[in-house]
Design a protein around this motif. Structure first.
Motif, PDB file in Angstrom:
ATOM      1  N   ILE A  21       0.833  -1.207   0.000  1.00  0.00           N
ATOM      2  CA  ILE A  21       0.000   0.000   0.000  1.00  0.00           C
ATOM      3  C   ILE A  21       0.868   1.256   0.000  1.00  0.00           C
ATOM      4  N   VAL A  22       1.963   1.226   0.732  1.00  0.00           N
ATOM      5  CA  VAL A  22       2.892   2.366   0.731  1.00  0.00           C
ATOM      6  C   VAL A  22       3.367   2.648  -0.688  1.00  0.00           C
ATOM      7  N   ASN A  23       3.779   1.609  -1.386  1.00  0.00           N
ATOM      8  CA  ASN A  23       4.260   1.761  -2.766  1.00  0.00           C
ATOM      9  C   ASN A  23       3.144   2.194  -3.711  1.00  0.00           C
ATOM     10  N   LEU A  24       1.937   1.648  -3.485  1.00  0.00           N
ATOM     11  CA  LEU A  24       0.797   2.018  -4.324  1.00  0.00           C
ATOM     12  C   LEU A  24       0.468   3.504  -4.174  1.00  0.00           C
ATOM     13  N   LEU A  25       0.383   3.970  -2.932  1.00  0.00           N
ATOM     14  CA  LEU A  25       0.097   5.386  -2.679  1.00  0.00           C
ATOM     15  C   LEU A  25       1.181   6.272  -3.286  1.00  0.00           C
ATOM     16  N   ASN A  26       2.415   5.834  -3.173  1.00  0.00           N
ATOM     17  CA  ASN A  26       3.533   6.602  -3.721  1.00  0.00           C
ATOM     18  C   ASN A  26       3.458   6.681  -5.249  1.00  0.00           C
ATOM     19  N   GLN A  27       3.093   5.588  -5.888  1.00  0.00           N
ATOM     20  CA  GLN A  27       3.014   5.576  -7.350  1.00  0.00           C
ATOM     21  C   GLN A  27       1.842   6.411  -7.861  1.00  0.00           C
ATOM     22  N   ILE A  28       0.701   6.312  -7.180  1.00  0.00           N
ATOM     23  CA  ILE A  28      -0.457   7.136  -7.557  1.00  0.00           C
ATOM     24  C   ILE A  28      -0.137   8.617  -7.332  1.00  0.00           C
TER      25      ILE A  28
ATOM     26  N   ASP B 239       2.527  14.167   1.648  1.00  0.00           N
ATOM     27  CA  ASP B 239       2.878  14.291   0.231  1.00  0.00           C
ATOM     28  C   ASP B 239       3.140  12.888  -0.304  1.00  0.00           C
ATOM     29  N   LEU B 240       2.260  12.404  -1.166  1.00  0.00           N
ATOM     30  CA  LEU B 240       2.366  11.032  -1.645  1.00  0.00           C
ATOM     31  C   LEU B 240       3.514  10.823  -2.629  1.00  0.00           C
ATOM     32  N   LYS B 241       4.163  11.886  -3.022  1.00  0.00           N
ATOM     33  CA  LYS B 241       5.333  11.743  -3.904  1.00  0.00           C
ATOM     34  C   LYS B 241       6.585  11.377  -3.092  1.00  0.00           C
ATOM     35  N   ILE B 242       6.501  11.538  -1.771  1.00  0.00           N
ATOM     36  CA  ILE B 242       7.658  11.290  -0.898  1.00  0.00           C
ATOM     37  C   ILE B 242       7.382  10.031  -0.071  1.00  0.00           C
ATOM     38  N   ILE B 243       8.030   8.947  -0.419  1.00  0.00           N
ATOM     39  CA  ILE B 243       7.734   7.655   0.212  1.00  0.00           C
ATOM     40  C   ILE B 243       8.057   7.653   1.702  1.00  0.00           C
ATOM     41  N   ASP B 244       9.064   8.426   2.116  1.00  0.00           N
ATOM     42  CA  ASP B 244       9.405   8.505   3.543  1.00  0.00           C
ATOM     43  C   ASP B 244       8.268   9.113   4.362  1.00  0.00           C
ATOM     44  N   GLU B 245       7.573  10.082   3.786  1.00  0.00           N
ATOM     45  CA  GLU B 245       6.424  10.690   4.474  1.00  0.00           C
ATOM     46  C   GLU B 245       5.293   9.676   4.651  1.00  0.00           C
ATOM     47  N   ILE B 246       5.074   8.853   3.637  1.00  0.00           N
ATOM     48  CA  ILE B 246       4.018   7.841   3.712  1.00  0.00           C
ATOM     49  C   ILE B 246       4.341   6.821   4.795  1.00  0.00           C
ATOM     50  N   GLU B 247       5.573   6.335   4.807  1.00  0.00           N
ATOM     51  CA  GLU B 247       5.984   5.350   5.809  1.00  0.00           C
ATOM     52  C   GLU B 247       5.883   5.939   7.213  1.00  0.00           C
ATOM     53  N   SER B 248       6.297   7.184   7.380  1.00  0.00           N
ATOM     54  CA  SER B 248       6.224   7.847   8.671  1.00  0.00           C
ATOM     55  C   SER B 248       4.770   7.982   9.131  1.00  0.00           C
ATOM     56  N   TYR B 249       3.887   8.301   8.208  1.00  0.00           N
ATOM     57  CA  TYR B 249       2.460   8.432   8.519  1.00  0.00           C
ATOM     58  C   TYR B 249       1.884   7.106   9.018  1.00  0.00           C
ATOM     59  N   PHE B 250       2.184   6.014   8.326  1.00  0.00           N
ATOM     60  CA  PHE B 250       1.676   4.699   8.728  1.00  0.00           C
ATOM     61  C   PHE B 250       2.220   4.293  10.092  1.00  0.00           C
ATOM     62  N   LYS B 251       3.498   4.482  10.310  1.00  0.00           N
ATOM     63  CA  LYS B 251       4.109   4.091  11.581  1.00  0.00           C
ATOM     64  C   LYS B 251       3.534   4.897  12.728  1.00  0.00           C
ATOM     65  N   ARG B 252       3.338   6.195  12.500  1.00  0.00           N
ATOM     66  CA  ARG B 252       2.768   7.075  13.528  1.00  0.00           C
ATOM     67  C   ARG B 252       1.353   6.629  13.885  1.00  0.00           C
ATOM     68  N   ASN B 253       0.555   6.307  12.875  1.00  0.00           N
ATOM     69  CA  ASN B 253      -0.820   5.882  13.129  1.00  0.00           C
ATOM     70  C   ASN B 253      -0.887   4.581  13.914  1.00  0.00           C
ATOM     71  N   LYS B 254       0.006   3.663  13.606  1.00  0.00           N
ATOM     72  CA  LYS B 254       0.019   2.399  14.336  1.00  0.00           C
ATOM     73  C   LYS B 254       0.390   2.624  15.793  1.00  0.00           C
ATOM     74  N   GLU B 255       1.302   3.533  16.044  1.00  0.00           N
ATOM     75  CA  GLU B 255       1.683   3.859  17.414  1.00  0.00           C
ATOM     76  C   GLU B 255       0.524   4.476  18.187  1.00  0.00           C
ATOM     77  N   ILE B 256      -0.246   5.340  17.503  1.00  0.00           N
ATOM     78  CA  ILE B 256      -1.367   6.025  18.150  1.00  0.00           C
ATOM     79  C   ILE B 256      -2.554   5.091  18.375  1.00  0.00           C
ATOM     80  N   LEU B 257      -2.896   4.313  17.344  1.00  0.00           N
ATOM     81  CA  LEU B 257      -4.165   3.591  17.364  1.00  0.00           C
ATOM     82  C   LEU B 257      -4.077   2.127  17.751  1.00  0.00           C
TER      83      LEU B 257
END
Length: 221
Positions: free
Chosen positions: A173-180, A200-218
């Motif tokens: 999903i990270v790669n899919l969001l980045n490609q879209i 920013d979906l063009k920056i894969i590091d931002e996507i990964e950081s977003y997912f990791k942060r959400n898992k920590e929170i939720l």
């Protein structure tokens, strides 16, 4: 006579104490069962398998994590915006203004090879905002789903839903969001108050950081 009364009083007192003790013991046992049930449900939720042929479209999640044109970034980071409103409500350019043809994006996603859900089950609460699931397609993996709503062969809305409680990062999903995001120049805007975020979906590091942060929170509890 007095001794008999005292003895009777002691017997009654002991009986009351036993009843109280026994009731507390029963309550503790009941709570233990309930706690065990909660743990079991949590474990099942974290380890459940996902049906990759079918996904749920829940009205409450509609556009809550929205994917929109990146040109909106400057409007969303304005310090004067009202935080009580959904962040993406300040969007100036809707996704449909990009005039992405549904056929084009479908071919693009199929080339990537991401799973397409064969069936979408709709669950609505209150006013219906999505009238026809035939105008919506969904792609995803391991409980993470991207929904694409279209009208007159043009993409109208794109949004993201995550029911993935796995500890692993869903790299597909990270790669899919980045490609879209890279192809169409898109942002992901999380409108939930707890996880509110612009990605920013063009920056894969931002996507990964977003997912990791959400898992920590939720999902850590």
């Amino acid at each position: 006579m007095m001794l008999a009364n005292i003895a009777l009083f002691i017997v009654i007192a002991l009986a009351i104490i036993y009843i109280i003790y026994d009731s507390k013991k029963a309550i503790k046992a009941e709570n233990k069962v309930e706690n065990n049930t909660t743990v079991t449900k949590s474990q099942i939720q974290k380890n459940k398998s996902y049906n990759e042929d079918e996904t749920l479209l829940w009205e409450e999640e509609y556009l809550m994590i929205e994917i929109i044109p990146a040109i909106n970034y400057e409007y969303l980071v304005d310090k004067n915006i009202d935080k009580s409103k959904a962040l993406s409500s300040y969007t100036k350019f809707k996704t449909e203004t990009l005039k992405i043809e549904i056929k084009e994006i479908t071919e693009f996603l199929e080339k990537i090879g991401i799973n397409k859900y064969k069936k979408i089950s709709y669950l609505g609460i209150g006013d219906i905002v999505i009238n026809d699931c035939r105008n919506t397609i969904a792609y995803g993996y391991l409980g993470d789903t991207i929904f694409i709503e279209h009208k007159d062969d043009i993409v109208k809305n794109i949004w993201f839903v995550s029911n993935n409680r796995d500890t692993k990062l869903n790299t597909e999903i990270v790669n899919l969001l980045n490609q879209i995001g890279s192809k169409y120049d898109l942002l992901l805007v999380d409108n939930y108050p707890v996880t509110e975020k612009i990605v920013d979906l063009k920056i894969i590091d931002e996507i990964e950081s977003y997912f990791k942060r959400n898992k920590e929170i939720l999902f850590t509890n």
